[in-house]
Design a protein around this motif. Sequence first.
Motif, PDB file in Angstrom:
ATOM      1  N   CYS A   1       0.851  -1.192   0.000  1.00  0.00           N
ATOM      2  CA  CYS A   1       0.000   0.000   0.000  1.00  0.00           C
ATOM      3  C   CYS A   1       0.883   1.237   0.000  1.00  0.00           C
ATOM      4  CB  CYS A   1      -0.895  -0.062   1.238  1.00  0.00           C
ATOM      5  SG  CYS A   1      -1.183   1.458   2.121  1.00  0.00           S
ATOM      6  N   PRO A   2       0.634   2.310  -0.760  1.00  0.00           N
ATOM      7  CA  PRO A   2      -0.540   2.487  -1.630  1.00  0.00           C
ATOM      8  C   PRO A   2      -0.255   2.229  -3.117  1.00  0.00           C
ATOM      9  CG  PRO A   2       0.474   4.613  -1.217  1.00  0.00           C
ATOM     10  CD  PRO A   2       1.362   3.579  -0.594  1.00  0.00           C
TER      11      PRO A   2
ATOM     12  N   VAL B   1      -3.133   1.311  -5.780  1.00  0.00           N
ATOM     13  CA  VAL B   1      -4.038   2.414  -6.136  1.00  0.00           C
ATOM     14  C   VAL B   1      -3.323   3.409  -7.058  1.00  0.00           C
ATOM     15  CG1 VAL B   1      -5.420   4.340  -5.239  1.00  0.00           C
ATOM     16  CG2 VAL B   1      -5.441   2.136  -4.063  1.00  0.00           C
ATOM     17  N   ILE B   2      -2.024   3.612  -6.828  1.00  0.00           N
ATOM     18  CA  ILE B   2      -1.239   4.480  -7.714  1.00  0.00           C
ATOM     19  C   ILE B   2      -1.204   3.901  -9.127  1.00  0.00           C
ATOM     20  CG2 ILE B   2       1.102   5.331  -8.188  1.00  0.00           C
ATOM     21  CD1 ILE B   2       1.469   5.625  -5.132  1.00  0.00           C
TER      22      ILE B   2
ATOM     23  N   ALA C   1      -5.032  -3.480   2.126  1.00  0.00           N
ATOM     24  CA  ALA C   1      -5.631  -2.146   2.114  1.00  0.00           C
ATOM     25  C   ALA C   1      -6.374  -1.883   0.803  1.00  0.00           C
ATOM     26  CB  ALA C   1      -4.558  -1.079   2.339  1.00  0.00           C
TER      27      ALA C   1
END
Lengths: 78, 326
Positions: free
Chosen positions: A15-16, A19-20, A43
């Motif tokens: 994480c993260p 999402v990136i 996450a």
Amino acid sequence: MNDIALELDCRGMPCPRPVIELARNLASVAVGDLLAVVAEDPAARVDVPAWCRMRGQEWVREDTAADGVARYVVRRLA
Amino acid sequence: MILDNAREATAEALQVRPDEVTFTPTGTHAVHLGVLGLLRGSRRGDLVAHSAVEHSAVHHAVRWGGRGDSVGVDRTGRVDLAALHTAAERDDCAVVALQSANHEVGTVQPVGEVDLPAGVPLFTDACASMGRVPLPRGWAAAAGSAHKWGGPAGVGVLLVRKGSRWRNPFPDDDRIDERTTGFENVPAILAAAASLQAVVAERETTSARHRELIDVVRSRVAAEVPDVDVVGDPDSRLPHLVTFSCLYVDGEAIVTELDRLGFGVASGSACTASTLTPSHVLEAMGVLTHGNVRLSLQDDATRADVDAFCDALPEVVRSIRARVGM
């Protein structure tokens, strides 16, 4: 399963990062198409739907890749 | 004698009876005793219905002494009251546990609105709010922690309502206060009681000031940092804390960078935890868990302090995002 325009392999990424990667590759699919991220990061289960809400994209579903790792599917709306 | 004075001062500050007050070695121990004592006193079963956002001390006590039935919360972290009531109706439900306010996001829970069947007592973990706001109504047992109200570490408070079915879950210790074990730490308890009196005496002015400062942080962060999730209930909340999450930001990086600039903050992000799992509170709320920052105001915090924080934050976030090309 064939409806996914692009699947991102984020196995092993902390994480993260998943999402990136999702954000970076959003423009690679057409508006209305599905983009998936495969990630072990726990996450991502919360953060991919939250990203969709914050960025105005559509959260579609969670399923699993062939090897059993979680896959998060979103639809590009804009 | 000295301990009795501390007990009376604590009872008066919390508006409970002195014989309802027990001092424990920590807030965590008070939580354990509260949950497990009500479980042991129950005639119904071993199920504890609790909100999904209780402190880990509650989760651990439930897992150790019974079975848990976790009830969901909304996006602000407020428990689904109807679902909690439904869970409490089960024949084997022994205890309901609902915190006074959430320790991570500050959202106040509707403890006073909980309406339980006869024979199902309510445990309230009040560690995050005790002293800062008045205790809610309706609990059979409650717990607090002195260092959370600005007192010394190493003092917890267990409250057991007169007449409730609470039974010591651990072996008896033949001492004056039969609810706890061992010798009380008298100097620390005196300091805890004195600081509680002071906090309660000043809380109206402190709360109003803190509430205003946190409103500033909430609105400035939302307005000045792109792609940020300011979480928790904006109004029905603890006065002194705020939590927000920044997209594409590593939680450890932002905590480290803010610390370097002199701002002490905490984080519920997985990247800052040894377990690699995100905060169960943020998860239950369905809010962004990475890039998470929790700011708790010191009692003497000023507008200049929060403005300095808000002035520094956008560049901190921008530089961390730039490192990953976002």
